[in-house]
Write a protein that holds these residues in place. Sequence first.
Motif, PDB file in Angstrom:
ATOM      1  N   SER A 261       0.830  -1.200   0.000  1.00 11.06           N
ATOM      2  CA  SER A 261       0.000   0.000   0.000  1.00 11.06           C
ATOM      3  C   SER A 261       0.866   1.252   0.000  1.00 11.06           C
ATOM      4  O   SER A 261       2.078   1.195   0.132  1.00 11.06           O
ATOM      5  CB  SER A 261      -0.898  -0.007   1.238  1.00 11.06           C
ATOM      6  N   ASP A 262       0.182   2.398  -0.103  1.00  9.06           N
ATOM      7  CA  ASP A 262       0.873   3.674  -0.009  1.00  9.06           C
ATOM      8  C   ASP A 262       1.422   3.848   1.404  1.00  9.06           C
ATOM      9  O   ASP A 262       0.790   3.453   2.373  1.00  9.06           O
ATOM     10  CB  ASP A 262      -0.090   4.825  -0.312  1.00  9.06           C
ATOM     11  N   ASN A 263       2.603   4.434   1.499  1.00  9.01           N
ATOM     12  CA  ASN A 263       3.219   4.708   2.795  1.00  9.01           C
ATOM     13  C   ASN A 263       3.640   6.158   2.853  1.00  9.01           C
ATOM     14  O   ASN A 263       4.141   6.705   1.873  1.00  9.01           O
ATOM     15  CB  ASN A 263       4.456   3.830   3.012  1.00  9.01           C
ATOM     16  N   ASN A 264       3.474   6.744   4.011  1.00 14.18           N
ATOM     17  CA  ASN A 264       3.966   8.086   4.217  1.00 14.18           C
ATOM     18  C   ASN A 264       5.465   7.989   4.486  1.00 14.18           C
ATOM     19  O   ASN A 264       5.911   7.160   5.263  1.00 14.18           O
ATOM     20  CB  ASN A 264       3.232   8.721   5.403  1.00 14.18           C
TER      21      ASN A 264
ATOM     22  N   GLU B 112       7.486   5.530  -9.719  1.00 12.40           N
ATOM     23  CA  GLU B 112       7.372   6.563  -8.685  1.00 12.40           C
ATOM     24  C   GLU B 112       8.480   6.418  -7.641  1.00 12.40           C
ATOM     25  O   GLU B 112       9.110   7.400  -7.240  1.00 12.40           O
ATOM     26  CB  GLU B 112       5.997   6.456  -8.003  1.00 12.40           C
ATOM     27  N   LEU B 113       8.730   5.208  -7.228  1.00 14.79           N
ATOM     28  CA  LEU B 113       9.771   4.951  -6.241  1.00 14.79           C
ATOM     29  C   LEU B 113      11.149   5.302  -6.799  1.00 14.79           C
ATOM     30  O   LEU B 113      11.966   5.931  -6.121  1.00 14.79           O
ATOM     31  CB  LEU B 113       9.718   3.486  -5.808  1.00 14.79           C
TER      32      LEU B 113
ATOM     33  N   THR C 226       4.231  10.754  -0.110  1.00 15.35           N
ATOM     34  CA  THR C 226       3.806   9.357   0.036  1.00 15.35           C
ATOM     35  C   THR C 226       4.423   8.560  -1.104  1.00 15.35           C
ATOM     36  O   THR C 226       4.699   9.093  -2.182  1.00 15.35           O
ATOM     37  CB  THR C 226       2.275   9.196  -0.004  1.00 15.35           C
ATOM     38  N   ILE C 227       4.643   7.304  -0.835  1.00 16.28           N
ATOM     39  CA  ILE C 227       5.201   6.445  -1.870  1.00 16.28           C
ATOM     40  C   ILE C 227       4.281   5.265  -2.091  1.00 16.28           C
ATOM     41  O   ILE C 227       3.736   4.696  -1.159  1.00 16.28           O
ATOM     42  CB  ILE C 227       6.622   5.966  -1.519  1.00 16.28           C
ATOM     43  N   ASP C 228       4.113   4.957  -3.332  1.00 16.40           N
ATOM     44  CA  ASP C 228       3.341   3.787  -3.721  1.00 16.40           C
ATOM     45  C   ASP C 228       4.348   2.684  -4.002  1.00 16.40           C
ATOM     46  O   ASP C 228       5.051   2.708  -5.013  1.00 16.40           O
ATOM     47  CB  ASP C 228       2.496   4.100  -4.962  1.00 16.40           C
ATOM     48  N   ASN C 229       4.454   1.745  -3.077  1.00 16.20           N
ATOM     49  CA  ASN C 229       5.443   0.673  -3.211  1.00 16.20           C
ATOM     50  C   ASN C 229       5.203  -0.201  -4.433  1.00 16.20           C
ATOM     51  O   ASN C 229       6.085  -0.946  -4.839  1.00 16.20           O
ATOM     52  CB  ASN C 229       5.467  -0.197  -1.952  1.00 16.20           C
ATOM     53  N   ASP C 230       4.014  -0.108  -5.015  1.00 16.25           N
ATOM     54  CA  ASP C 230       3.723  -0.899  -6.210  1.00 16.25           C
ATOM     55  C   ASP C 230       4.168  -0.189  -7.485  1.00 16.25           C
ATOM     56  O   ASP C 230       4.165  -0.780  -8.554  1.00 16.25           O
ATOM     57  CB  ASP C 230       2.224  -1.201  -6.295  1.00 16.25           C
ATOM     58  N   SER C 231       4.519   1.089  -7.357  1.00 16.52           N
ATOM     59  CA  SER C 231       4.922   1.857  -8.534  1.00 16.52           C
ATOM     60  C   SER C 231       6.433   1.988  -8.568  1.00 16.52           C
ATOM     61  O   SER C 231       7.021   2.834  -7.895  1.00 16.52           O
ATOM     62  CB  SER C 231       4.277   3.248  -8.504  1.00 16.52           C
TER      63      SER C 231
END
Length: 182
Positions: free
Chosen positions: A2-5, A147-148, A139-144
Motif C-alpha cells: 500500500s501507499d506509505n507516508n 514513482e519509487l 507518500t510512496i506507492d510501493n507498487d509503482s
Amino acid sequence: MSDNNISDLIKTLSLKDTIKSDEIPDLDLYMDQVITLFENKLSHSKRNETDKLLTKTMINNYAKDKLLLPIVNKKYSRENIILLILIFNLKQSLSIADIKTILSNIGNDDINLIDFYNKYFENTNNDFDDFTNELSDVTIDNDSTEELSLLILSLINKSNMYKKLALDLLDNCITKDDTPKK
C-alpha cells in the motif's frame, strides 16, 4: 503493498542517533572502550548488521593522519571521542583530506571542542526537523517502480547538490592547513 507516508520510513532510519556530549565519559578511554561506546550508541545507524562503525585500524589511521589530538598513555580524551564522532559522520561524504581540512580549523586552541560539538548536535537536530518537515507530505506507492525510482533519484540529486555546495565552501572558504594539532 500500500501507499506509505515517507515520515513513517524516516522514523525507522535512526537518523538522530548520535552520541551526546554528556554521554561521553569525563575520563579517558582505551581504544576498546571507545569502540564499545560507538557500538552501543550508534549500532542502529549501520546499513548492514555486519558493518563496522569503528575499528582499531581506523582509529590508528586517524591518529597517524593527525586527525586526532595526541593520544596519551593509549587513552582517548573526550575531545578525541568528539573528533571520532565527527569523522564518523563526515567520512560518509568526504575524503580524509577534506575531513582533515575541516578538523584542522576546528581543532585549534581558539575553539572549545565540547561547545562546538554541542552546537553541531543542536544543528543536527534542527537539520533533522527540516528534513522531516520537507518530506512529511510525500507518500510512496510501493507498487509503482517508476514513482519509487523517481523519488530515489530526487533524493540523491538533492544530496549531490548539498554535497557540491559543501565541497565548494570547503575549497573556497576554509583555510587549508596541514599543520598538526597541538
